[in-house]
Design a protein around this motif. Structure first.
Motif, short mmCIF file in Angstrom:
data_model
loop_
_atom_site.label_atom_id
_atom_site.label_comp_id
_atom_site.label_asym_id
_atom_site.label_seq_id
_atom_site.Cartn_x
_atom_site.Cartn_y
_atom_site.Cartn_z
N PRO A 121 0.83 -1.21 0.00
CA PRO A 121 0.00 0.00 0.00
C PRO A 121 0.87 1.26 0.00
N THR A 122 0.37 2.33 -0.59
CA THR A 122 1.14 3.58 -0.61
C THR A 122 1.20 4.22 0.77
N PHE A 177 1.86 6.90 7.15
CA PHE A 177 3.21 7.11 6.63
C PHE A 177 3.30 6.66 5.17
N SER A 178 4.09 7.38 4.40
CA SER A 178 4.40 6.97 3.04
C SER A 178 5.26 5.70 3.09
N SER A 179 4.79 4.62 2.48
CA SER A 179 5.55 3.37 2.52
C SER A 179 6.87 3.50 1.77
N GLY A 182 14.44 15.58 1.18
CA GLY A 182 14.87 14.26 0.74
C GLY A 182 13.77 13.21 0.69
N LEU A 183 12.69 13.43 1.43
CA LEU A 183 11.57 12.49 1.42
C LEU A 183 10.40 13.10 0.64
N SER A 184 9.47 12.25 0.24
CA SER A 184 8.32 12.75 -0.51
C SER A 184 7.34 13.51 0.36
N ASP A 225 2.10 11.17 5.46
CA ASP A 225 1.19 11.49 4.36
C ASP A 225 -0.11 12.12 4.87
N SER A 226 -0.63 11.59 5.97
CA SER A 226 -1.86 12.12 6.56
C SER A 226 -1.99 11.62 7.99
N ILE A 227 -2.90 12.22 8.73
CA ILE A 227 -3.15 11.83 10.11
C ILE A 227 -4.66 11.76 10.32
#
Length: 266
Positions: free
Chosen positions: A2-3, A111-113, A219-221, A227-229
């Motif tokens: 999953p993303t 979190f972004s995987s 450095g991270l996306s 990504d969200s909460i």
């Protein structure tokens, strides 16, 4: 994969994560279910029984060799683990963490995987990897890569493989959690204390949410890989939203999306 992978926790812990810009892994032997690793060992033993001794001709090893390695793993199992879930807004997860939180103030950090994998590679964590709830097929798929190696350290190689494989096995009763894990090996005495924090009598290894040699939020996306909460059914959504907006405004980066659970009550 999953993303987005969700880390269910409490509002209090969310504040600590943002304050330190890191996650704290737990000793594998101190998980909520302290018997989880034994489930993994027993599932492999059951699988060997089902195969009825055919490993000797198929993989060039014997059941006894594997059993000896399993006993070694049972004695020496070590390492740290971070747990995530692919299940967004899951009732059973909210129930578990609302019971731990003061006033039921639970949250889920998405979190972004991709970012997690990059951070793991930078700080010697493996994963994120999906937990195995019916491990037979995966066990067969990975085992030959270990046993076909012509190595004088055959037992050590097999023990290492089984130790890592066991860390990803969970009882099928918990499959609804759709759990993913990031794991690392070693103890505080072997690695050194600089990568650990002492919390409640337990040494917990840090996974920084900032890449080495990078400025914070670069450095991270996503900032801190977030990504969200999502706020839980009993959580004061407005309070959490205001806190997050203020935090990220002070850090001069965009605030991740803040959403409320669609589950009305628990």
């Amino acid at each position: 994969m999953p993303t987005t992978l969700w880390h269910y926790t409490t509002f209090e812990v969310l504040e600590k994560i943002l304050e330190t810009k890191s996650l704290l892994a737990s000793d594998f032997r101190a998980l909520n279910d302290s018997q989880e690793f034994k489930v993994g060992l027993q599932s492999i033993r059951d699988f060997l029984v089902d195969w009825g001794g055919r490993f000797s001709t198929i993989f060039g090893t014997t059941d006894q060799e594997i059993e000896t390695a399993l006993m070694d793993v049972e004695e020496r199992l070590n390492g740290q683990v971070l747990c995530f879930s692919a299940a967004a807004d899951d009732l059973s997860m909210w129930r578990g963490y609302s019971s731990l939180a003061h006033g039921g103030q639970s949250v889920a950090i998405g979190f972004s995987s991709v970012d997690l994998a990059e951070l793991g590679g930078a700080y010697q964590f493996q994963g994120p990897s999906r937990c195995e709830y019916t491990p037979g097929a995966s066990f067969l798929g990975e085992l030959p890569h270990v046993l076909y190696e012509d190595s004088a350290q055959r037992h050590l190689e097999l023990s290492r493989f089984l130790m890592e494989f066991t860390k990803l096995i969970k009882s099928p009763h918990f499959e609804v959690e759709a759990e993913y894990r990031m794991t690392c090996s070693g103890t505080v005495s072997a690695i050194g204390g600089s990568q650990f924090k002492l919390i409640g009598g337990e040494y917990r290894r840090e996974l920084p949410l900032v890449l080495p040699d990078c400025e914070v939020f670069e450095g991270l996306s996503r900032p801190l890989a977030i990504d969200s909460i999502m706020t839980g059914p009993k959580t004061n959504h407005g309070k959490v939203e205001r806190f997050l907006e203020n935090y990220f405004r002070l850090e001069r980066v965009d605030c991740p999306r803040v959403q409320k659970s669609q589950i009305p009550f628990i």
